[in-house]
Design a protein around this motif. Structure first.
Motif: not given
Ligand code: UDP
Length: 369
Positions: A214-215, A217-221, A238-240, A245-248
């Motif tokens: 998730e972190d 994913a947050a970095l990518s967003e 968890y993957w779903q 949570n990070y659609p962008q």
């Protein structure tokens, strides 16, 4: 002339070798088996049905049937020991007991109470390669007993991993370090050096909460940088959740790939990002990235922080600090990818790994039984 030593390896029982369910243990076990065989040692691997190790005759592996144990990392610390029957682990040890007189050393690669408990009952010495930090009280107790009874029978992959066990902390064993340290190695010929990254980031590992995807994913967003994800999908829910949570975030999941194919994709990336939420015991993927010349950005948590040299082969940042990850991505141009490859060649080759293992075995031989 003395006979070459004979080693019996007991695989992780969580899934067949080659499936990815066993994480870095699979590659590590396969690499050590191949390297020792090439040096003339007699090897046999007891492993779950369906296991295979590329490049080795199938007869090296003896398949064993039964139900895998539950993942230790998804259990509570005070969870009692649970053994589902028919137990694969019990069958592995039963077979090892029958074969023990044909071997000089039994090496256990599982992280299970039963494996540690059984150490006392074998004629042939049993040594353990521990692949995770402290997770469960019953396992810790069994390990502490081994540490007190048989010096040198426990190997871990990093100092940080060893320090998670309370009995290993200063003074607990009369000042003696209960662990031998065995950092892992890779077959460098399997990893092509790529002098320039193409801009994407890589995230490689089992998709499971302790790995902290998730972190990334947050970095990518936050940055808009795409992330290529490679690894065994252990926890689909968890993957779903991460995707919701990070659609962008630009997350491109390519599945679990064989090493040759995985490294081709990894090598094209500008950095590998490691965001573990647990104390990562080692982090094979950090070494694999370095072998391709890919810098590693990691949290200062566990093995990866011992592998990566801050400012030389990547950046080591405070745990759970996503803005620090963003900042590190902005400093990637200061890392020379040649240094990354050199570091892997000097410290994480198969030869270095085999020498460490053989030195450990010599140490075990010298110990009074
Ligand atoms: N891996 C792989 N193909 C993939 C992604 C990962 O073979 O597509 C392997 C990788 O080579 C490494 C393992 O998965 O050996 C992950 O190990 P690591 O030590 O990083 O973490 P663990 O899963 O053991 O916690």
């Amino acid at each position: 002339m003395t006979q070459p030593r004979r080693y019996l390896f007991l695989s992780t029982p969580v899934g067949p070798l080659g499936s990815g369910a066993g994480g870095g243990v699979e590659l590590n076990l396969a690499n050590l088996t191949r390297t020792l065989m090439a040096r003339g040692y007699q090897m046999r691997v007891l492993a779950p049905q369906g296991s295979c190790i590329a490049g080795l005759p199938p007869t090296v592996i003896e398949p064993v049937a039964g139900l895998p144990p539950r993942y230790a990392q998804s259990q509570r610390r005070d969870a009692p020991v649970q053994i589902d029957t028919p137990s694969l682990l019990a069958h592995l040890w039963q077979r090892a007991a029958q074969m023990q007189d044909d071997f000089d050393l039994i090496v256990n690669w599982s992280y299970d109470w039963l494996s540690f408990y059984l150490t006392d009952f074998f004629r042939t010495p049993v040594a353990h390669i521990i692949s995770m930090g402290s997770l469960n009280n019953a396992v810790d107790q069994a390990l502490e007993h081994i540490a007190q009874t048989y010096p040198d029978r426990l190997a871990v992959h990093s100092r940080a991993q060893g320090q998670t066990f309370a009995f290993a902390q200063a003074g607990m064993l009369e000042g003696r370090d209960p662990f031998v340290y065995l950092p892992c190695g890779v077959d460098l010929q399997q990893y092509d050096f790529v002098p320039h990254g193409k801009g994407s980031l890589a995230w490689v590992g089992r998709i499971a909460p302790e790995k902290g995807l998730e972190d990334c994913a947050a970095l990518s967003e936050k940055t808009g940088i795409p992330v290529v994800i490679l690894g065994h999908l252990q926890d689909p829910a968890y993957w779903q959740q991460i995707q919701a949570n990070y659609p962008q975030a630009q997350l491109d999941y390519r599945g679990f790939l064989p090493t040759r194919h995985m490294q081709q994709i990894l090598g094209q990336c500008s950095a590998l990002v490691m965001t573990p939420k647990w104390i990562e015991a080692f982090g094979m993927v950090a070494v694999e990235a370095l072998a391709c010349g890919v810098p590693v950005i990691t949290y200062r948590r566990g093995g990866p922080a011992e592998i990566v040299r801050d400012g030389e082969t990547g950046w080591v940042v405070d745990p759970d600090d996503v803005p620090a990850l963003v900042d590190a991505v902005g400093r990637l141009d200061r890392i020379d990818r040649h240094h990354c490859r050199q570091r892997a060649e000097q410290h994480y080759s198969l030869n270095v790994m085999a020498e460490r293992f053989l030195a450990w075995d010599r140490q075990i031989c010298r110990d009074p039984v």
